[in-house]
Design a protein around this motif. Structure first.
Motif, PDB file in Angstrom:
ATOM      1  N   THR A  21      18.311  65.689  77.546  1.00 33.05           N
ATOM      2  CA  THR A  21      18.435  65.028  76.257  1.00 33.05           C
ATOM      3  C   THR A  21      17.076  64.961  75.577  1.00 33.05           C
ATOM      4  N   ALA A  22      17.028  65.325  74.294  1.00 34.34           N
ATOM      5  CA  ALA A  22      15.782  65.213  73.533  1.00 34.34           C
ATOM      6  C   ALA A  22      15.472  63.733  73.331  1.00 34.34           C
ATOM      7  N   VAL A  23      14.278  63.324  73.751  1.00 32.93           N
ATOM      8  CA  VAL A  23      13.892  61.909  73.662  1.00 32.93           C
ATOM      9  C   VAL A  23      12.649  61.700  72.801  1.00 32.93           C
ATOM     10  N   GLU A  24      12.166  62.759  72.198  1.00 30.70           N
ATOM     11  CA  GLU A  24      10.996  62.678  71.321  1.00 30.70           C
ATOM     12  C   GLU A  24      11.392  63.168  69.931  1.00 30.70           C
ATOM     13  N   ALA A  25      10.909  62.517  68.921  1.00 33.92           N
ATOM     14  CA  ALA A  25      11.248  62.856  67.541  1.00 33.92           C
ATOM     15  C   ALA A  25      10.547  64.127  67.071  1.00 33.92           C
ATOM     16  N   VAL A  26      11.213  64.837  66.179  1.00 36.70           N
ATOM     17  CA  VAL A  26      10.603  65.963  65.476  1.00 36.70           C
ATOM     18  C   VAL A  26       9.686  65.361  64.411  1.00 36.70           C
ATOM     19  N   LEU A  27       8.413  65.728  64.439  1.00 36.86           N
ATOM     20  CA  LEU A  27       7.457  65.216  63.463  1.00 36.86           C
ATOM     21  C   LEU A  27       7.476  66.024  62.176  1.00 36.86           C
TER      22      LEU A  27
ATOM     23  N   PHE B  73       7.213  68.709  76.207  1.00 36.40           N
ATOM     24  CA  PHE B  73       8.030  68.080  77.241  1.00 36.40           C
ATOM     25  C   PHE B  73       8.830  66.919  76.653  1.00 36.40           C
ATOM     26  N   PHE B  74       9.740  67.243  75.740  1.00 34.99           N
ATOM     27  CA  PHE B  74      10.494  66.235  75.004  1.00 34.99           C
ATOM     28  C   PHE B  74      11.912  66.053  75.529  1.00 34.99           C
ATOM     29  N   GLN B  75      12.302  66.804  76.540  1.00 35.50           N
ATOM     30  CA  GLN B  75      13.647  66.684  77.088  1.00 35.50           C
ATOM     31  C   GLN B  75      13.608  65.928  78.421  1.00 35.50           C
ATOM     32  N   ALA B  76      14.431  64.883  78.524  1.00 39.40           N
ATOM     33  CA  ALA B  76      14.501  64.071  79.740  1.00 39.40           C
ATOM     34  C   ALA B  76      15.886  64.224  80.367  1.00 39.40           C
TER      35      ALA B  76
END
Length: 130
Positions: free
Chosen positions: A115-121, A104-107
């Motif tokens: 919009t992607a709001v979490e970084a790719v690890l 659930f990384f899209q806000a």
């Protein structure tokens, strides 16, 4: 897992039940998936999450390719008996196939766009080697 426990679940017409995977400790929702009776029985037997992949049309042991398995710490059935909640330890800290901690990384932003709001690890091509 007993037949009575499996029969207590309100399965969809397709024989599935929705499943929410929640991170032990933080309580963060990591992902949503589906299980059929066999997936749930295998999850209970192995202590690791096994889902039914609708896109693959088969059982899917979470982390079978990436190594990012989910160790099940607790399993709950909701009040209507139609949704499962798995409390899991997410091995490797990545639950999403995009390489993020959770799915659930899209806000929804102020413009009404996702919009992607979490970084790719970790990049997916580093996780999944074909």
């Amino acid at each position: 897992m007993s037949t009575a426990a499996l029969d207590a679940i309100r399965w969809t017409a397709d024989g599935l039940v929705p499943v929410i995977a929640q991170e032990a400790g933080s309580g963060r929702v990591l992902m949503f998936a589906w299980m059929n009776r066999e997936a749930l029985a295998r999850t209970v037997a192995t202590g690791e999450a096994v889902y039914w992949s609708r896109s693959r049309g088969r059982l899917w042991h979470k982390g079978e390719e990436s190594g990012h398995v989910q160790k099940v710490r607790d399993l709950r059935l909701d009040c209507d008996a139609d949704v499962l909640l798995l409390e899991v330890e997410q091995v490797g800290g990545i639950a999403c196939h995009t390489g993020r901690h959770h799915c659930f990384f899209q806000a929804l932003d102020a413009n009404g766009d996702w919009t992607a709001v979490e970084a790719v690890l970790k990049r997916p091509d580093e996780i999944y080697r074909s």
